[in-house]
Design a protein around this motif. Structure first.
Motif, PDB file in Angstrom:
ATOM      1  N   ASN A 141      40.541  42.586  35.863  1.00 52.13           N
ATOM      2  CA  ASN A 141      41.975  42.334  35.989  1.00 52.13           C
ATOM      3  C   ASN A 141      42.459  42.644  37.416  1.00 52.13           C
ATOM      4  OD1 ASN A 141      44.563  41.767  34.509  1.00 52.13           O
ATOM      5  ND2 ASN A 141      45.032  43.830  35.224  1.00 52.13           N
ATOM      6  N   ASP A 142      41.898  43.676  38.022  1.00 51.99           N
ATOM      7  CA  ASP A 142      42.266  44.058  39.390  1.00 51.99           C
ATOM      8  C   ASP A 142      41.922  42.931  40.368  1.00 51.99           C
ATOM      9  OD1 ASP A 142      42.921  46.190  41.484  1.00 51.99           O
ATOM     10  OD2 ASP A 142      40.873  45.697  42.047  1.00 51.99           O
ATOM     11  N   HIS A 143      40.712  42.375  40.223  1.00 50.98           N
ATOM     12  CA  HIS A 143      40.302  41.302  41.137  1.00 50.98           C
ATOM     13  C   HIS A 143      41.232  40.097  40.988  1.00 50.98           C
ATOM     14  CE1 HIS A 143      37.000  43.905  41.625  1.00 50.98           C
ATOM     15  NE2 HIS A 143      36.299  43.523  40.584  1.00 50.98           N
TER      16      HIS A 143
ATOM     17  N   ALA B 203      48.672  43.731  45.775  1.00 52.91           N
ATOM     18  CA  ALA B 203      48.119  44.928  46.433  1.00 52.91           C
ATOM     19  C   ALA B 203      48.746  46.157  45.781  1.00 52.91           C
ATOM     20  CB  ALA B 203      48.408  44.893  47.931  1.00 52.91           C
ATOM     21  N   HIS B 204      48.167  47.318  46.056  1.00 52.83           N
ATOM     22  CA  HIS B 204      48.663  48.554  45.442  1.00 52.83           C
ATOM     23  C   HIS B 204      48.383  49.732  46.363  1.00 52.83           C
ATOM     24  CE1 HIS B 204      44.442  49.337  44.159  1.00 52.83           C
ATOM     25  NE2 HIS B 204      44.399  48.026  43.959  1.00 52.83           N
ATOM     26  N   GLY B 205      48.677  50.901  45.890  1.00 54.07           N
ATOM     27  CA  GLY B 205      48.424  52.108  46.683  1.00 54.07           C
ATOM     28  C   GLY B 205      49.672  52.949  46.897  1.00 54.07           C
TER      29      GLY B 205
ATOM     30  N   MET C  95      44.360  40.036  39.988  1.00 53.78           N
ATOM     31  CA  MET C  95      45.699  40.316  40.530  1.00 53.78           C
ATOM     32  C   MET C  95      45.695  40.259  42.066  1.00 53.78           C
ATOM     33  SD  MET C  95      47.778  40.881  38.094  1.00 53.78           S
ATOM     34  CE  MET C  95      47.225  40.592  36.461  1.00 53.78           C
ATOM     35  N   HIS C  96      44.613  40.750  42.678  1.00 53.68           N
ATOM     36  CA  HIS C  96      44.532  40.700  44.145  1.00 53.68           C
ATOM     37  C   HIS C  96      44.464  39.255  44.622  1.00 53.68           C
ATOM     38  CE1 HIS C  96      44.235  44.862  45.260  1.00 53.68           C
ATOM     39  NE2 HIS C  96      43.196  45.079  44.481  1.00 53.68           N
ATOM     40  N   ARG C  97      43.641  38.458  43.931  1.00 50.89           N
ATOM     41  CA  ARG C  97      43.401  37.073  44.365  1.00 50.89           C
ATOM     42  C   ARG C  97      44.645  36.230  44.248  1.00 50.89           C
ATOM     43  NH1 ARG C  97      38.679  37.110  41.674  1.00 50.89           N
ATOM     44  NH2 ARG C  97      39.645  36.195  39.831  1.00 50.89           N
TER      45      ARG C  97
ATOM     46  N   ASN D 152      44.740  52.414  52.787  1.00 49.70           N
ATOM     47  CA  ASN D 152      44.631  52.246  51.334  1.00 49.70           C
ATOM     48  C   ASN D 152      45.656  51.207  50.867  1.00 49.70           C
ATOM     49  OD1 ASN D 152      42.666  54.443  50.062  1.00 49.70           O
ATOM     50  ND2 ASN D 152      43.719  55.395  51.791  1.00 49.70           N
ATOM     51  N   GLU D 153      45.553  50.001  51.424  1.00 47.72           N
ATOM     52  CA  GLU D 153      46.369  48.833  51.079  1.00 47.72           C
ATOM     53  C   GLU D 153      47.859  48.999  51.384  1.00 47.72           C
ATOM     54  OE1 GLU D 153      45.538  47.049  47.268  1.00 47.72           O
ATOM     55  OE2 GLU D 153      43.377  47.267  47.547  1.00 47.72           O
ATOM     56  N   ARG D 154      48.615  49.636  50.459  1.00 46.92           N
ATOM     57  CA  ARG D 154      50.064  49.746  50.683  1.00 46.92           C
ATOM     58  C   ARG D 154      50.455  51.145  51.165  1.00 46.92           C
ATOM     59  NH1 ARG D 154      54.169  47.801  49.153  1.00 46.92           N
ATOM     60  NH2 ARG D 154      54.624  48.947  47.253  1.00 46.92           N
TER      61      ARG D 154
ATOM     62  N   ASP E 262      45.171  52.336  35.685  1.00 48.38           N
ATOM     63  CA  ASP E 262      45.182  53.303  36.783  1.00 48.38           C
ATOM     64  C   ASP E 262      46.387  53.139  37.709  1.00 48.38           C
ATOM     65  OD1 ASP E 262      44.192  50.869  37.584  1.00 48.38           O
ATOM     66  OD2 ASP E 262      42.362  51.634  38.513  1.00 48.38           O
ATOM     67  N   HIS E 263      46.844  51.890  37.847  1.00 46.49           N
ATOM     68  CA  HIS E 263      48.001  51.588  38.696  1.00 46.49           C
ATOM     69  C   HIS E 263      48.379  50.136  38.454  1.00 46.49           C
ATOM     70  CE1 HIS E 263      45.091  49.397  41.091  1.00 46.49           C
ATOM     71  NE2 HIS E 263      44.357  50.493  41.179  1.00 46.49           N
ATOM     72  N   GLY E 264      49.562  49.721  38.969  1.00 52.08           N
ATOM     73  CA  GLY E 264      49.926  48.309  38.906  1.00 52.08           C
ATOM     74  C   GLY E 264      49.636  47.649  40.240  1.00 52.08           C
ATOM     75  N   GLN E 265      50.202  46.493  40.444  1.00 53.83           N
ATOM     76  CA  GLN E 265      50.115  45.823  41.748  1.00 53.83           C
ATOM     77  C   GLN E 265      51.468  45.193  42.045  1.00 53.83           C
ATOM     78  OE1 GLN E 265      46.905  43.416  43.002  1.00 53.83           O
ATOM     79  NE2 GLN E 265      45.340  44.519  41.832  1.00 53.83           N
ATOM     80  N   VAL E 266      51.743  44.958  43.321  1.00 54.61           N
ATOM     81  CA  VAL E 266      52.946  44.213  43.684  1.00 54.61           C
ATOM     82  C   VAL E 266      52.533  42.980  44.472  1.00 54.61           C
ATOM     83  CG1 VAL E 266      54.442  46.243  43.785  1.00 54.61           C
ATOM     84  CG2 VAL E 266      53.349  45.431  45.852  1.00 54.61           C
TER      85      VAL E 266
ATOM     86  N   ASP F 195      41.819  48.185  35.048  1.00 59.59           N
ATOM     87  CA  ASP F 195      42.297  48.296  36.427  1.00 59.59           C
ATOM     88  C   ASP F 195      43.491  47.364  36.651  1.00 59.59           C
ATOM     89  OD1 ASP F 195      42.494  48.526  39.261  1.00 59.59           O
ATOM     90  OD2 ASP F 195      40.356  48.967  39.381  1.00 59.59           O
ATOM     91  N   SER F 196      44.568  47.901  37.210  1.00 57.27           N
ATOM     92  CA  SER F 196      45.762  47.140  37.615  1.00 57.27           C
ATOM     93  C   SER F 196      46.557  46.537  36.462  1.00 57.27           C
ATOM     94  CB  SER F 196      45.405  46.024  38.608  1.00 57.27           C
ATOM     95  OG  SER F 196      44.999  46.579  39.824  1.00 57.27           O
ATOM     96  N   LEU F 197      46.372  47.010  35.255  1.00 57.12           N
ATOM     97  CA  LEU F 197      47.142  46.489  34.114  1.00 57.12           C
ATOM     98  C   LEU F 197      48.561  47.051  34.165  1.00 57.12           C
ATOM     99  CD1 LEU F 197      47.056  44.985  31.319  1.00 57.12           C
ATOM    100  CD2 LEU F 197      46.481  47.198  30.306  1.00 57.12           C
TER     101      LEU F 197
HETATM  102 ZN   LIG Z   1      42.628  46.924  43.570  1.00 58.02          ZN
END
Ligand SMILES: [Zn+2]
Length: 505
Positions: free
Chosen positions: A228-230, A457-459, A232-234, A318-320, A275-279, A10-12
């Motif tokens: 990894n998702d948690h 965050a992502h979306g 990146m969010h934190r 959905n976040e972004r 599944d997606h990245g984050q910004v 997740d979020s890689l």
């Molecule tokens: Zn997430």
């Protein structure tokens, strides 16, 4: 025939992988990278949220086909918001019991369209077995019982039984809810409530190891790694190094489970993907687009209620990105009028007959597009084909979606596969819906939904979180061949897996 192990992190992001490899501090990833037959980037679907992406990954379709439009969305049939577990406070506001039922049962059994076929269902037709470890979407032809925690049953007023039946592949693991005998020996500390009841990387590695020791490896195994998702969010994607080291420890654990790392790659094709990245969301208050304030002139459906004649709009954040659902005639135009004044929205999209109208916030520049269906239509606009051979009619300012037109070809810039992704998200809904998208550095804020100030965050539709890495390792000679091209979209993964497993000899 090779087996396939698909590891979904997740979020890689590609940047995260490259940074780790350059420091040579990640032996597991390094090993996979050195034995990769293919390393590339794919576009994900919209919104870039796990529930939607997993559904596309496993069915090979966009949301207009599989009908999971987001992690949070409005169900027009039941006239209520579906929340597939986005943030504790938000889940509490939506109703914990209802959200748990939606997430654990309805997502696979009711919401995921029966018109689409999951990888597990396709493999069964070829008499091949599947295993799903901790993935949200897992519909298959076997039946499993999940053990529900006592507190959830208590909250439901004991209406919920001790177990809940769900479908899945032959082997289904969902953390501590798993009822398998071979999972009962996994360490207790990995399935405590504060470790998300076993929906964590350590539990997934332990379950994979135990599965190989006891029931053996399925022909296709999907392993979901959420930690990894948690992380990146934190923090935020700029502080990804620790998360990557942790991730690598778990990749090493998965390879160790097979005994010898080289043997692991000889026996199976390993697919590593995200599944997606984050910004990174801005630290300052300006990073939060206050949708509640913007919607003050409207009567908004509260999270826990069913829509009736009092309500004018339902909101699913959905976040972004967020969906806004006009519940009465005339409300859509009023909503768009308010939304298009906000320059922090780069894309505001809505259905308009067979067309999708897209407005850029602030500038109010406009574009319309329509999918060219097989049947002839009478529109006068020229037809353009994109790099995926999808055909579209355009009308208006193509710079709104950063499109480049060269002859009759259409190329994407900042918004990969933008047209099919927007179309997929909007037409996943039967009724009227507006999608609003935040520019990079911003997220959409509504009361009780999680905030990520200075975190990740992502979306959104933007390439910052829409392009994800794909590695296919140990595949040769199974995917080699002039007739096959590697996936460039997450919707192509299902055919890659079926190609490897059914034609790869
Ligand atoms: Zn997430």
């Amino acid at each position: 025939m090779p087996k396939v192990v698909m590891v979904l992190v997740d979020s890689l992001s590609e940047h995260q992988l490259q940074e780790a490899l350059s420091h040579r501090s990640v032996p597991g990833l390094q090993f996979l990278s050195e034995h990769a037959q293919y390393r590339g980037l794919m576009s994900t679907v919209y919104p870039a949220m796990t529930a939607t992406v997993d559904s596309s990954l496993l069915t090979g379709t966009y949301p207009d086909m599989h009908k999971i439009p987001g992690l949070v969305w409005y169900d027009s049939e039941q006239r209520r918001i579906i929340n597939d577990l986005n943030g504790l406070a938000c889940v509490a506001a939506t109703g914990i019991v209802q959200s748990a039922i939606d997430n654990l049962h309805a997502l696979n059994e009711r919401h995921l369209s029966t018109d689409v076929e999951t990888i597990y269902e396709a493999l069964q037709a070829h008499a091949m077995t599947g295993a799903s470890i901790n993935a949200l979407v897992h519909r298959g032809q076997a039946r499993h019982l999940l053990r529900l925690p006592g507190w959830l049953r208590w909250l439901s007023g004991w209406r919920l039984a001790k177990t809940m039946e769900v479908s899945g592949p032959e082997q289904l693991v969902l953390g501590d809810l798993t009822n398998n005998r071979w999972c009962s020996e996994l360490p207790d500390h990995l399935r405590r409530p504060w470790r998300a009841y076993g929906i964590n990387d350590g539990y997934a590695v332990a379950a994979f190891t135990q599965m190989l020791r006891t029931v053996g490896q399925a022909d296709f195994t999907m392993i979901y790694l959420p930690d990894n998702d948690h992380a990146m969010h934190r923090k935020n994607p700029a502080h990804m190094r620790d998360a990557t080291l942790q991730l690598d420890r778990h990749i090493c654990g998965l390879l160790d489970a097979c005994g010898d790392w080289r043997q692991a790659l000889e026996d199976s094709v390993w697919i590593l993907l995200s599944d997606h990245g984050q910004v990174q969301v801005a630290k300052q208050a300006v990073g939060q687009i206050d949708l509640d304030a913007m919607l003050r002139p409207f009567r908004v459906l509260p999270l826990r209620e069913r829509a009736d004649e009092r309500h004018e709009v339902a909101v699913a954040n959905n976040e972004r990105m967020a969906y806004l659902y006009p519940l009465k005639a005339g409300v859509q135009a009023r909503l768009i009028e308010v939304l298009e004044r906000e320059a922090r929205f780069d894309v505001i999209a809505a259905k308009e007959g067979q067309w999708v109208t897209v407005v850029q916030g602030g500038s109010r520049r406009r574009l319309r597009f329509a999918k060219v269906q097989k049947s002839a239509d009478e529109s006068q606009q020229p037809v353009y084909a994109d790099i995926y051979r999808q055909k579209w009619r355009l009308d208006g300012d193509e710079s709104v979606l950063d499109l480049q037109i060269i002859g009759d070809e259409l190329q994407y810039g900042d918004y990969p596969d933008a047209l099919a992704r927007l179309y997929g998200a909007l037409y996943a809904h039967e009724g009227p819906v507006i999608a609003v998208n935040a520019r990079p550095r911003y997220e959409i804020h509504c009361a009780t939904y999680p905030r990520h100030k200075n975190g990740g965050a992502h979306g959104s539709l933007h390439r910052s979180e829409s392009e994800v890495p794909l590695w296919v390792c140990g595949a040769e000679p199974h995917v080699a061949g002039a007739t096959f091209s590697f996936p460039t979209r997450i919707t192509d993964i299902k055919s890659l897996v079926l190609h490897i497993m059914c034609n790869g000899r």
